[in-house]
Scaffold this active site. Sequence first.
Site, PDB file in Angstrom:
ATOM      1  N   LYS A 122       0.664  -1.123  -0.174  1.00 27.49           N
ATOM      2  CA  LYS A 122      -0.022   0.119  -0.135  1.00 27.49           C
ATOM      3  C   LYS A 122       0.915   1.216   0.109  1.00 27.49           C
ATOM      4  CE  LYS A 122      -2.381  -1.286   3.571  1.00 27.49           C
ATOM      5  NZ  LYS A 122      -1.891  -2.808   3.759  1.00 27.49           N
ATOM      6  N   THR A 123       1.926   1.154   1.056  1.00 27.35           N
ATOM      7  CA  THR A 123       2.613   2.508   0.988  1.00 27.35           C
ATOM      8  C   THR A 123       3.307   2.903  -0.148  1.00 27.35           C
ATOM      9  OG1 THR A 123       2.737   2.493   3.403  1.00 27.35           O
ATOM     10  CG2 THR A 123       4.285   3.553   2.375  1.00 27.35           C
ATOM     11  N   GLU A 166      -4.057   5.589   1.709  1.00 25.03           N
ATOM     12  CA  GLU A 166      -3.969   3.926   2.021  1.00 25.03           C
ATOM     13  C   GLU A 166      -5.247   3.648   2.690  1.00 25.03           C
ATOM     14  OE1 GLU A 166      -0.556   2.478   3.734  1.00 25.03           O
ATOM     15  OE2 GLU A 166       0.787   4.088   3.072  1.00 25.03           O
TER      16      GLU A 166
END
Length: 459
Positions: A122-123, A166
């Site tokens: 996600k990051t 996110e």
Amino acid sequence: MYKINFNCPIKIHFMGIGGISMSGLAEVLLERGFTVTGSDMKSSPITEKLEHHGARIVYGQKAENITDDMDLVVYTAAIHPDNPEFQAVLKKGIPHMDRAELLGQMMSNYHNSIAVSGTHGKTTTTSMLSLIMLAGECDPTISVGGILKDIDGNIRVGRSQNFITEACEYTNSFLKFNPRIELILNVDADHLDFFKDLNDIRHSFRCFAEKLDEKGVLIINGEIPNRTYFTENLPCKVITYGLDSSDTYTAKNITFDDHACGSYDLYANGEKLEHMTLSVTGMHNVSNSLAAIAAAMELNIPMEKIKLGLANFKGTDRRFEYKGIINGITVIDDYAHHPTEIEATLTAAKNYPHRKIWCVFQPHTYTRTKALLGDFAKALSHADHVVLADIYAARETDTLGVSSAQLADAIRGRGRDALYLPGFSEIESYVREHCQKGDLLITMGAGDVVKIGEELLKR
């Protein structure tokens, strides 16, 4: 549920304001004229930055921190019901909501709200797409779950209708979000202290996909097992990406340079569009870049800007982050704490210059370690030598009878060298004595294992 009118700033108090996500939301509200107060256990560079922007923060969570003039209190999942501030909020009858609800309400104020979900990546993917949007002069508001050097932190406040964040599945918090574009990168077994099993997790992601209406866009990894479970009968547009020629976006002719950074030919609907070059390592980042490209194309960002943004992305803190060299040993730090992430990182490391790969791993939470012990042993076996620290408990108190020593035994059972040493100082001494010139030393985990490499480099 309390509804915020973002055109009428109020006074909001954040319990746990120093958290990576909470601090980002607080900064966005400060920029929009809200009065922000907060509390946390101790000062940090993040809280100091917020104070510089005008937030009033107290350290130590006490009932007297909650005052009658607060219009709303926001809290994180880490705040327990017996927290003295939370108890004071209830006693005073002050409206309150959790972080996910606030973020969901904020997203509703942007035409292009983008939520990047998945068990892993996600990051990185949020950061990739952020740099593409910056290169494309989209002036986005960005909330990322790590420190992105290109925006000097974890938050950027834009003035456009573009918002990217996110979307974490833990405690089903992403089900409170209201995006127009969703990305689902992968769906694996994790957070088993909350979810019952993998099927429970898959159901949660299906519910997340169902939040999209006919104007929405779902971008999903075509390699997710039984992917149609998440997409069937949805009213939104569905886009797939992956390495299969049937996917909407795919990568072909993939190669890696001397530092394991990938290049590939980008195809869309079977037609070659461009040759892409990345500045981050590993096959997993080829996949992440395809997801970011798919979202960028939906935002009508020109291909030359997409290429520029991806080329400019050098990674975020603690994602295969180069820390330095000591005695000819290269030190890398990585946040990987799930078997899938570990395997991806160690596989990428094999394309990085090295004699032997050393992995100093700190397992994260007892529930994850116990549930996935065999998977951890298999993933860590991609390293030549593994040194294990004690399990980082995080929010947990019950050891469940599992330990790093058991994981070391499981790795040795697979024919790999593995050693358990409980203390960081012991680990530092061991690797200093046994690592040799040309070796690659990776400190890995979501806890504070990064300190080991940093201490070694100070000597």
